[in-house]
Design an enzyme around this catalytic site. Structure first.
Site, PDB file in Angstrom:
ATOM      1  N   HIS A 169       0.791  -1.054   0.034  1.00 43.55           N
ATOM      2  CA  HIS A 169      -0.084   0.025  -0.137  1.00 43.55           C
ATOM      3  C   HIS A 169       0.777   1.338   0.000  1.00 43.55           C
ATOM      4  O   HIS A 169       0.458   2.156  -0.793  1.00 43.55           O
ATOM      5  CB  HIS A 169      -0.890   0.087   1.325  1.00 43.55           C
ATOM      6  CG  HIS A 169      -1.737   1.082   1.288  1.00 43.55           C
ATOM      7  ND1 HIS A 169      -1.438   2.356   1.847  1.00 43.55           N
ATOM      8  CD2 HIS A 169      -2.951   1.298   0.558  1.00 43.55           C
ATOM      9  CE1 HIS A 169      -2.479   3.210   1.826  1.00 43.55           C
ATOM     10  NE2 HIS A 169      -3.540   2.757   1.045  1.00 43.55           N
ATOM     11  N   GLU A 170       1.881   1.067   0.798  1.00 45.91           N
ATOM     12  CA  GLU A 170       2.803   2.424   1.022  1.00 45.91           C
ATOM     13  C   GLU A 170       3.509   2.402  -0.504  1.00 45.91           C
ATOM     14  O   GLU A 170       3.852   3.693  -0.635  1.00 45.91           O
ATOM     15  CB  GLU A 170       3.915   2.371   2.089  1.00 45.91           C
ATOM     16  CG  GLU A 170       3.027   2.199   3.481  1.00 45.91           C
ATOM     17  CD  GLU A 170       2.418   3.406   3.835  1.00 45.91           C
ATOM     18  OE1 GLU A 170       2.663   4.700   3.365  1.00 45.91           O
ATOM     19  OE2 GLU A 170       1.342   3.378   4.329  1.00 45.91           O
ATOM     20  N   LEU A 171       3.986   1.480  -1.142  1.00 48.90           N
ATOM     21  CA  LEU A 171       4.766   1.786  -2.183  1.00 48.90           C
ATOM     22  C   LEU A 171       3.665   2.174  -3.488  1.00 48.90           C
ATOM     23  O   LEU A 171       4.484   2.695  -4.517  1.00 48.90           O
ATOM     24  CB  LEU A 171       5.413   0.342  -2.588  1.00 48.90           C
ATOM     25  CG  LEU A 171       6.599  -0.021  -1.718  1.00 48.90           C
ATOM     26  CD1 LEU A 171       7.399  -1.406  -2.191  1.00 48.90           C
ATOM     27  CD2 LEU A 171       7.775   0.941  -1.897  1.00 48.90           C
ATOM     28  N   ARG A 172       2.593   1.730  -3.670  1.00 53.05           N
ATOM     29  CA  ARG A 172       1.675   1.855  -4.599  1.00 53.05           C
ATOM     30  C   ARG A 172       1.215   3.423  -4.671  1.00 53.05           C
ATOM     31  O   ARG A 172       1.107   4.032  -5.666  1.00 53.05           O
ATOM     32  CB  ARG A 172       0.475   0.839  -4.692  1.00 53.05           C
ATOM     33  CG  ARG A 172       0.695  -0.521  -4.910  1.00 53.05           C
ATOM     34  CD  ARG A 172      -0.247  -1.321  -5.092  1.00 53.05           C
ATOM     35  NE  ARG A 172      -0.234  -2.901  -5.204  1.00 53.05           N
ATOM     36  CZ  ARG A 172      -0.139  -3.008  -6.413  1.00 53.05           C
ATOM     37  NH1 ARG A 172      -0.347  -2.544  -7.685  1.00 53.05           N
ATOM     38  NH2 ARG A 172       0.088  -4.327  -6.813  1.00 53.05           N
TER      39      ARG A 172
ATOM     40  N   ARG B 117      18.653 -12.972 -12.072  1.00 55.89           N
ATOM     41  CA  ARG B 117      18.898 -12.687 -13.353  1.00 55.89           C
ATOM     42  C   ARG B 117      20.051 -13.494 -13.829  1.00 55.89           C
ATOM     43  O   ARG B 117      20.975 -13.255 -13.509  1.00 55.89           O
ATOM     44  CB  ARG B 117      19.094 -11.192 -13.340  1.00 55.89           C
ATOM     45  CG  ARG B 117      17.756 -10.421 -12.916  1.00 55.89           C
ATOM     46  CD  ARG B 117      16.411 -10.543 -13.751  1.00 55.89           C
ATOM     47  NE  ARG B 117      16.342 -10.073 -14.797  1.00 55.89           N
ATOM     48  CZ  ARG B 117      16.343  -8.822 -15.037  1.00 55.89           C
ATOM     49  NH1 ARG B 117      15.830  -7.722 -14.118  1.00 55.89           N
ATOM     50  NH2 ARG B 117      16.250  -8.124 -16.367  1.00 55.89           N
TER      51      ARG B 117
ATOM     52  N   LEU C 191       9.624 -17.845 -12.142  1.00 62.10           N
ATOM     53  CA  LEU C 191       9.911 -19.181 -11.877  1.00 62.10           C
ATOM     54  C   LEU C 191      10.051 -19.266 -10.398  1.00 62.10           C
ATOM     55  O   LEU C 191       9.837 -20.422  -9.921  1.00 62.10           O
ATOM     56  CB  LEU C 191      11.321 -19.624 -12.499  1.00 62.10           C
ATOM     57  CG  LEU C 191      11.449 -19.605 -14.118  1.00 62.10           C
ATOM     58  CD1 LEU C 191      12.747 -19.937 -14.696  1.00 62.10           C
ATOM     59  CD2 LEU C 191      10.308 -20.801 -14.720  1.00 62.10           C
TER      60      LEU C 191
END
Length: 462
Positions: free
Chosen positions: A254-257, A410, A426
């Site tokens: 929520h805080e990041l969005r 990666r 994956l």
């Protein structure tokens, strides 16, 4: 050292051991006294019968003046007692010498001599078994105006031969005692194995992601009750930890969005005022990637929570056919070919959405990185489903095959350098397969690219 408590495992093992030893000792001490071949006292009923026979013999030969005719008559005429038991009467003098005119029954006479010499008190009649002959006596009798002792031989048809074999063979007697004590030992084994089995099943459920408290674990001996209580406390702690983790991730999401949404709104306003520019386009691309990464991260974390509550028995066709059809359509849109084998007609207990998400991530990964050919093979071996997804892309270096299922990993090749992937696809698939008690491995494909093999347990066909 503390004294054992019968409610504890230690106390029960101790009690069962000594109770079994008590049975063995009692058998060793008691069973020999049941052997009819040991000299024993005569029962009152049998003694009364002997007195009656004695009185009948005295009355029958009351007029005899000489003991010889009496002995000949007794030797030639076997008497019959109650039932079918053949009865014979033998006479000895007061010194124990057998008075008989018939020496045809040498075994009986030898047995009688042995029995007479074993009698310590002539006023205390006893009995003993010799072969199938039961000898009883002595009983005082007066014949031909002289005092004698009367002994009686009856045919013995009990106890059963098996019991006598036990007396003759200590090893068989030991086996019989062990057989009698077997139910106690089986009960002890059951008392030990049942709580351990319940604890094992509870551990298997936890390994499959089922974090449920089992009240049955807190039953049994005190050691297992304490172990079960500790296990349930551990499950409670794990559930609490997962719940807190989920709440934390939800709060972080929520805080990041919120700032991410504001950032994209600011980028859109700047683009409207200033027009298209490379910098604004880069900001928009990175914001989209960040939003995608947050969504994938939340999907990965949610797989560890409550996935066991939505298990259903589903057919493979209901799970895979629509997904494989959509994947074929998606591959065709980018000019690639997706070959699919026939779906086995089998059932499995699964979380449908979770399993479909795992397969979708693996197949989309193959479509994205394959050059023009992707192959999906589904095979059922006994009670196991094997799914192999292959592509003819650049593949993954051998040393990195075990690492591609780690979150955010990666690979070093061009396969992932410019793909824009989050490195979570994956990892999500690996968590989902593990939730279904399955395995996931990567290898070099015969097509030249990457092979991902999924193995999941199926329901038994029985």
């Amino acid at each position: 050292m503390r004294l054992p408590n019968i409610t504890s495992l230690y106390g029960r093992i101790f009690a069962i051991f000594w109770f079994t030893m008590f049975l063995v000792i009692m058998a060793v001490l008691t069973l020999p006294h049941l052997d009819p071949r040991k000299t024993k006292d005569i029962s009152p009923a049998h003694y009364e019968r002997m007195l009656q026979i004695r009185d009948n013999v005295e009355q029958a030969f009351s007029s005899a003046e000489n003991i010889g005719p009496v002995l000949e008559s007794l030797d030639e005429r076997p008497r019959r007692g109650s039932g079918d038991n053949k009865l014979r009467v033998y006479i000895t003098d007061l010194e124990g010498n057998i008075q008989t005119s018939n020496h045809r029954h040498d075994f009986i006479l030898k047995s009688l001599r042995n029995f007479v010499t074993s009698i310590d008190d002539s006023l205390h009649p006893q009995q003993r078994l010799y072969g199938k002959a039961m000898l009883s006596g002595p009983v005082p009798i007066r014949l031909a105006k002289q005092d004698y002792f009367l002994y009686i031989m009856t045919k013995w048809d009990r106890p059963p031969p098996f019991l006598l074999q036990l007396f003759d063979h200590p090893f068989r007697l030991l086996l019989a005692v062990m057989f009698v004590s077997t139910p106690l030992l089986l009960w002890l084994a059951w008392a030990l194995s049942q709580p351990a089995r319940r604890l094992e099943l509870a551990a298997q459920r936890v390994a499959q992601g089922v974090f449920e408290i089992d009240p049955e674990l807190e039953k049994g001996t005190s050691e297992f009750r304490q172990a079960g209580k500790s296990f349930n406390q551990m499950v409670e702690a794990v559930n609490l930890m997962i719940s807190r983790q989920q709440r934390l991730l939800s709060d972080i999401s929520h805080e990041l969005r919120s700032p991410l949404t504001r950032l994209r709104m600011a980028q859109a306003l700047a683009k409207r005022k200033q027009g298209e520019s490379a910098d604004l386009t880069r900001i928009d691309i990175e914001a989209q990637r960040l939003e995608q990464m947050i969504g994938k991260l939340l999907e990965l974390s949610s797989m560890q929570v409550d996935s066991h509550l939505n298990r259903e028995v589903q057919s493979l066709s209901s799970i895979c056919e629509a997904l494989l059809a959509d994947s074929q359509f998606e591959a065709e849109q980018v000019g690639k070919t997706l070959l699919v084998s026939e779906v086995p007609d089998r059932l499995l207990n699964c979380h449908p959405q979770l399993l479909m998400s795992a397969l979708e991530n693996i197949i989309r990964n193959a479509i994205h990185y394959g050059k023009d050919q992707i192959q999906v093979v589904l095979e059922a071996h006994s009670n196991t489903l094997c799914i192999r997804v292959e592509d003819n892309g650049d593949g993954v270096p051998e040393e990195e095959l075990d690492s591609i299922f780690r979150p955010f990993y990666r690979v070093s090749t061009a396969r992932d350098r410019h793909s824009g992937g989050t490195g979570l696809g994956l990892a999500i698939a690996e968590h989902a397969v593990r939730q279904h008690n399955g395995t996931l491995r990567a290898a070099r494909s015969a097509l030249g690219g990457l092979l991902v093999e999924v193995t999941i347990p199926l329901l038994s066909e029985e």
